[in-house]
Scaffold this motif. Structure first.
Motif, PDB file in Angstrom:
ATOM      1  N   THR A  31       0.831  -1.210   0.000  1.00  0.00           N
ATOM      2  CA  THR A  31       0.000   0.000   0.000  1.00  0.00           C
ATOM      3  C   THR A  31       0.859   1.250   0.000  1.00  0.00           C
ATOM      4  OG1 THR A  31      -1.848  -1.090   1.144  1.00  0.00           O
ATOM      5  CG2 THR A  31      -1.736   1.308   1.292  1.00  0.00           C
ATOM      6  N   LEU A  32       1.862   1.287   0.868  1.00  0.00           N
ATOM      7  CA  LEU A  32       2.727   2.464   0.963  1.00  0.00           C
ATOM      8  C   LEU A  32       3.668   2.582  -0.230  1.00  0.00           C
ATOM      9  CD1 LEU A  32       3.585   2.336   4.777  1.00  0.00           C
ATOM     10  CD2 LEU A  32       1.915   3.804   3.623  1.00  0.00           C
ATOM     11  N   ALA A  33       3.959   1.464  -0.874  1.00  0.00           N
ATOM     12  CA  ALA A  33       4.839   1.485  -2.042  1.00  0.00           C
ATOM     13  C   ALA A  33       4.087   1.789  -3.335  1.00  0.00           C
ATOM     14  CB  ALA A  33       5.564   0.147  -2.173  1.00  0.00           C
ATOM     15  N   GLY A  34       2.752   1.886  -3.259  1.00  0.00           N
ATOM     16  CA  GLY A  34       1.969   2.161  -4.454  1.00  0.00           C
ATOM     17  C   GLY A  34       1.836   0.959  -5.361  1.00  0.00           C
ATOM     18  N   GLU A  35       1.820  -0.244  -4.773  1.00  0.00           N
ATOM     19  CA  GLU A  35       1.738  -1.467  -5.565  1.00  0.00           C
ATOM     20  C   GLU A  35       0.331  -2.068  -5.499  1.00  0.00           C
ATOM     21  OE1 GLU A  35       4.683  -3.964  -3.873  1.00  0.00           O
ATOM     22  OE2 GLU A  35       6.384  -2.767  -4.608  1.00  0.00           O
ATOM     23  N   THR A  36      -0.108  -2.656  -6.591  1.00  0.00           N
ATOM     24  CA  THR A  36      -1.384  -3.365  -6.650  1.00  0.00           C
ATOM     25  C   THR A  36      -1.215  -4.762  -6.055  1.00  0.00           C
ATOM     26  OG1 THR A  36      -2.161  -2.126  -8.570  1.00  0.00           O
ATOM     27  CG2 THR A  36      -3.121  -4.311  -8.229  1.00  0.00           C
ATOM     28  N   TYR A  37      -2.220  -5.223  -5.309  1.00  0.00           N
ATOM     29  CA  TYR A  37      -2.145  -6.562  -4.715  1.00  0.00           C
ATOM     30  C   TYR A  37      -3.549  -7.118  -4.510  1.00  0.00           C
ATOM     31  CZ  TYR A  37      -3.533  -4.469  -0.237  1.00  0.00           C
ATOM     32  OH  TYR A  37      -4.241  -3.815   0.763  1.00  0.00           O
ATOM     33  N   THR A  38      -3.626  -8.420  -4.226  1.00  0.00           N
ATOM     34  CA  THR A  38      -4.898  -9.069  -3.917  1.00  0.00           C
ATOM     35  C   THR A  38      -4.819  -9.731  -2.551  1.00  0.00           C
ATOM     36  OG1 THR A  38      -4.215 -11.110  -5.035  1.00  0.00           O
ATOM     37  CG2 THR A  38      -5.463  -9.518  -6.335  1.00  0.00           C
ATOM     38  N   HIS A  39      -5.979  -9.877  -1.917  1.00  0.00           N
ATOM     39  CA  HIS A  39      -6.068 -10.544  -0.614  1.00  0.00           C
ATOM     40  C   HIS A  39      -7.272 -11.479  -0.632  1.00  0.00           C
ATOM     41  CE1 HIS A  39      -6.069 -11.102   3.789  1.00  0.00           C
ATOM     42  NE2 HIS A  39      -7.381 -11.059   3.650  1.00  0.00           N
ATOM     43  N   PHE A  40      -7.072 -12.709  -0.186  1.00  0.00           N
ATOM     44  CA  PHE A  40      -8.154 -13.693  -0.084  1.00  0.00           C
ATOM     45  C   PHE A  40      -8.316 -14.110   1.369  1.00  0.00           C
ATOM     46  CE2 PHE A  40      -6.906 -13.950  -4.473  1.00  0.00           C
ATOM     47  CZ  PHE A  40      -8.079 -14.224  -5.161  1.00  0.00           C
ATOM     48  N   SER A  41      -9.545 -14.081   1.849  1.00  0.00           N
ATOM     49  CA  SER A  41      -9.823 -14.563   3.196  1.00  0.00           C
ATOM     50  C   SER A  41      -9.722 -16.091   3.219  1.00  0.00           C
ATOM     51  CB  SER A  41     -11.227 -14.146   3.632  1.00  0.00           C
ATOM     52  OG  SER A  41     -12.209 -14.948   2.979  1.00  0.00           O
ATOM     53  N   PRO A  42      -9.577 -16.684   4.417  1.00  0.00           N
ATOM     54  CA  PRO A  42      -9.640 -18.150   4.482  1.00  0.00           C
ATOM     55  C   PRO A  42     -11.010 -18.643   4.007  1.00  0.00           C
ATOM     56  CG  PRO A  42      -8.784 -17.209   6.533  1.00  0.00           C
ATOM     57  CD  PRO A  42      -9.310 -16.072   5.728  1.00  0.00           C
ATOM     58  N   VAL A  43     -11.018 -19.765   3.330  1.00  0.00           N
ATOM     59  CA  VAL A  43     -12.285 -20.358   2.890  1.00  0.00           C
ATOM     60  C   VAL A  43     -12.892 -21.126   4.065  1.00  0.00           C
ATOM     61  CG1 VAL A  43     -13.404 -21.950   1.288  1.00  0.00           C
ATOM     62  CG2 VAL A  43     -11.455 -20.567   0.526  1.00  0.00           C
ATOM     63  N   PRO A  44     -14.135 -20.828   4.437  1.00  0.00           N
ATOM     64  CA  PRO A  44     -14.759 -21.588   5.524  1.00  0.00           C
ATOM     65  C   PRO A  44     -14.778 -23.087   5.213  1.00  0.00           C
ATOM     66  CG  PRO A  44     -16.067 -19.651   4.987  1.00  0.00           C
ATOM     67  CD  PRO A  44     -15.020 -19.763   3.922  1.00  0.00           C
ATOM     68  N   PRO A  45     -14.394 -23.927   6.167  1.00  0.00           N
ATOM     69  CA  PRO A  45     -14.397 -25.378   5.912  1.00  0.00           C
ATOM     70  C   PRO A  45     -15.754 -25.904   5.453  1.00  0.00           C
ATOM     71  CG  PRO A  45     -13.222 -24.871   7.947  1.00  0.00           C
ATOM     72  CD  PRO A  45     -13.857 -23.598   7.489  1.00  0.00           C
ATOM     73  N   SER A  46     -16.834 -25.243   5.875  1.00  0.00           N
ATOM     74  CA  SER A  46     -18.169 -25.711   5.496  1.00  0.00           C
ATOM     75  C   SER A  46     -18.437 -25.574   4.002  1.00  0.00           C
ATOM     76  CB  SER A  46     -19.232 -24.935   6.269  1.00  0.00           C
ATOM     77  OG  SER A  46     -19.149 -23.543   5.981  1.00  0.00           O
ATOM     78  N   LEU A  47     -17.621 -24.798   3.289  1.00  0.00           N
ATOM     79  CA  LEU A  47     -17.826 -24.605   1.857  1.00  0.00           C
ATOM     80  C   LEU A  47     -16.984 -25.544   1.005  1.00  0.00           C
ATOM     81  CD1 LEU A  47     -17.982 -20.704   1.595  1.00  0.00           C
ATOM     82  CD2 LEU A  47     -19.787 -22.322   2.160  1.00  0.00           C
ATOM     83  N   LEU A  48     -16.081 -26.281   1.619  1.00  0.00           N
ATOM     84  CA  LEU A  48     -15.198 -27.176   0.886  1.00  0.00           C
ATOM     85  C   LEU A  48     -15.770 -28.592   0.860  1.00  0.00           C
ATOM     86  CD1 LEU A  48     -11.781 -25.899   2.301  1.00  0.00           C
ATOM     87  CD2 LEU A  48     -12.813 -25.365   0.074  1.00  0.00           C
ATOM     88  N   PRO A  49     -15.291 -29.430  -0.047  1.00  0.00           N
ATOM     89  CA  PRO A  49     -15.767 -30.821  -0.098  1.00  0.00           C
ATOM     90  C   PRO A  49     -15.587 -31.512   1.250  1.00  0.00           C
ATOM     91  CG  PRO A  49     -14.492 -30.314  -2.052  1.00  0.00           C
ATOM     92  CD  PRO A  49     -14.342 -29.127  -1.144  1.00  0.00           C
ATOM     93  N   GLU A  50     -16.576 -32.309   1.644  1.00  0.00           N
ATOM     94  CA  GLU A  50     -16.543 -32.945   2.954  1.00  0.00           C
ATOM     95  C   GLU A  50     -15.495 -34.046   3.050  1.00  0.00           C
ATOM     96  OE1 GLU A  50     -20.434 -34.309   3.878  1.00  0.00           O
ATOM     97  OE2 GLU A  50     -21.320 -32.295   3.918  1.00  0.00           O
ATOM     98  N   SER A  51     -15.153 -34.670   1.931  1.00  0.00           N
ATOM     99  CA  SER A  51     -14.168 -35.744   1.948  1.00  0.00           C
ATOM    100  C   SER A  51     -13.415 -35.770   0.636  1.00  0.00           C
ATOM    101  CB  SER A  51     -14.860 -37.094   2.187  1.00  0.00           C
ATOM    102  OG  SER A  51     -15.723 -37.400   1.101  1.00  0.00           O
ATOM    103  N   SER A  52     -12.373 -36.576   0.583  1.00  0.00           N
ATOM    104  CA  SER A  52     -11.577 -36.670  -0.634  1.00  0.00           C
ATOM    105  C   SER A  52     -12.372 -37.259  -1.785  1.00  0.00           C
ATOM    106  CB  SER A  52     -10.327 -37.513  -0.373  1.00  0.00           C
ATOM    107  OG  SER A  52     -10.695 -38.803   0.098  1.00  0.00           O
ATOM    108  N   GLU A  53     -13.398 -38.074  -1.456  1.00  0.00           N
ATOM    109  CA  GLU A  53     -14.216 -38.658  -2.518  1.00  0.00           C
ATOM    110  C   GLU A  53     -15.182 -37.647  -3.124  1.00  0.00           C
ATOM    111  OE1 GLU A  53     -14.574 -40.588   0.571  1.00  0.00           O
ATOM    112  OE2 GLU A  53     -13.030 -42.055   0.088  1.00  0.00           O
ATOM    113  N   SER A  54     -15.554 -36.651  -2.326  1.00  0.00           N
ATOM    114  CA  SER A  54     -16.514 -35.653  -2.804  1.00  0.00           C
ATOM    115  C   SER A  54     -15.824 -34.683  -3.758  1.00  0.00           C
ATOM    116  CB  SER A  54     -17.118 -34.898  -1.618  1.00  0.00           C
ATOM    117  OG  SER A  54     -18.012 -33.912  -2.058  1.00  0.00           O
ATOM    118  N   GLN A  55     -16.433 -34.471  -4.890  1.00  0.00           N
ATOM    119  CA  GLN A  55     -15.824 -33.626  -5.909  1.00  0.00           C
ATOM    120  C   GLN A  55     -16.017 -32.132  -5.640  1.00  0.00           C
ATOM    121  OE1 GLN A  55     -13.954 -34.748  -8.535  1.00  0.00           O
ATOM    122  NE2 GLN A  55     -14.153 -36.781  -7.613  1.00  0.00           N
ATOM    123  N   THR A  56     -17.156 -31.757  -5.092  1.00  0.00           N
ATOM    124  CA  THR A  56     -17.460 -30.342  -4.904  1.00  0.00           C
ATOM    125  C   THR A  56     -18.056 -30.094  -3.528  1.00  0.00           C
ATOM    126  OG1 THR A  56     -19.663 -30.639  -5.879  1.00  0.00           O
ATOM    127  CG2 THR A  56     -17.869 -29.982  -7.364  1.00  0.00           C
ATOM    128  N   GLY A  57     -17.945 -28.856  -3.109  1.00  0.00           N
ATOM    129  CA  GLY A  57     -18.546 -28.451  -1.849  1.00  0.00           C
ATOM    130  C   GLY A  57     -19.938 -27.901  -2.067  1.00  0.00           C
TER     131      GLY A  57
END
Length: 353
Positions: A31-57
């Protein structure tokens, strides 16, 4: 770019609160250097696949909005916000009363963002978000590219930021099914561009989407609070470096012999805000203008540098730029003199002795 006019009511809502919450999306060094950047919050575990077999959340909806498109000072921030499809209205609209950030007071925006960033809250457990901070320096540099380069206007920069954020959410394993975007330009054109990049997702681009869709309202809050905090970080750095308008105020008092009200800050950063224009005028360097907090491509900044105290610089245009030398900008081309021999002065002939 033409400056965006605002009335006094909107200026008040756009001005950061004095005790604004500083979210984790504020990265001080870039910010102080005048540079563009991105920030991502942690993804809530409830939104991710429940197991390795599950393809999508859980199927999710994602909203996109921006803050700070028109100001001459500070970054333009794009925000995305996502949560399960079936929780959008109940959680955001009915429980927490999210709305377009421009109609919420700075205190309400700050409170909502703080709840979103606090573990053990329902917002933290169910929602994710991300922002892209396009620095004022990069916005101006892209818009002021030489005529020989490809144009990179604000709409193109905004589209790229939006695509990068959405791709980042997908890359983190979130199952996005619907996307709602507050319009940039004609809705149909913008929607078609996004649909080509994300063909498997239902995309809606609409005017006033930040008032119609709760996920877009939440994205606008994330973007606005991040921009407000970035403005405060930038201003505090300027003040700490001794470049605040207090020094100019003392000079004015000595010259005029009368007290003047101190400017607390640069206000909202919009050209129609008198505090912003006063700060720019008081803190303008005649050669370099301002720091990375300023968008030099904006009319207010360009006019001030060119007509109100800035030093005029003439850049010579050579036929063959590839063969030009840095010394060509300083040497007298009419004299066929040895460059090294004249570096410390003009050589004296024998007649001088």
């Amino acid at each position: 770019m033409e400056d965006t006019p605002m009335d006094e009511g909107n200026i008040a809502l756009e001005t950061p609160a004095t005790d604004v919450f500083v979210p984790p999306s504020i990265h001080r060094t870039p910010t102080l250097a005048g540079e563009t950047y991105t920030h991502f919050s942690p993804v809530p575990p409830s939104l991710l696949p429940e197991s390795s077999e599950s393809q999508t959340g859980a199927p999710c909806v994602l909203g996109v909005d921006e803050a700070g498109r028109g100001p001459v000072l500070g970054p333009m921030v794009y925000g995305v916000f996502y949560l399960p499809l079936d929780q959008s209205d109940p959680l955001l609209k009915q429980t927490h009363h999210f709305d377009d950030s421009k109609v919420l007071t700075p205190a309400v925006r700050s409170s909502l963002m703080q709840a979103l960033c606090t573990p053990a809250t329902d917002l933290y457990a169910s929602c994710g978000w991300a922002v892209s901070c396009l620095s004022a320096r990069d916005i101006g540099a892209n818009m002021l590219r030489p005529a020989s380069s490809a144009a990179y206007n604000l709409n193109a920069q905004a589209l790229d930021a939006t695509i990068t954020l959405i791709q980042g959410v997908f890359a983190r394993g979130v199952n996005i099914k619907e996307i709602y975007v507050d319009t940039v330009g004609p809705p149909a054109t913008y929607q078609a561009k996004l649909a080509r990049v994300f063909p498997t997702v239902r995309i809606t681009v609409a005017k006033k989407a930040d008032s119609l869709y709760p996920c877009v309202s939440a994205a606008s809050v994330c973007a606005k609070v991040t921009r407000d905090a970035a403005l405060e970080v930038l201003y505090e750095a300027r003040a700490a470096a001794g470049l605040s308008n207090e020094d100019a105020k003392k000079e004015d008092e000595a010259a005029d012999g009368e007290e003047k009200e101190a400017e607390v800050s640069w206000g909202s950063g919009y050209p129609s805000d008198a505090r912003c224009v006063a700060w720019l005028r008081r803190n303008m360097h005649p050669v370099f203008g301002w720091g990375p907090e300023c968008r030099f491509s904006w009319g207010t900044a360009k006019d001030m540098l060119e007509t109100k105290g800035g030093v005029k610089v003439d850049w010579p245009m050579d036929d063959d730029d590839e063969n030009s030398r840095l010394t060509d900008y300083f040497a007298d081309k009419e004299k066929d003199a040895d460059e090294l021999g004249t570096w410390f002065g003009t050589p004296a002939g024998l007649e001088a002795f």
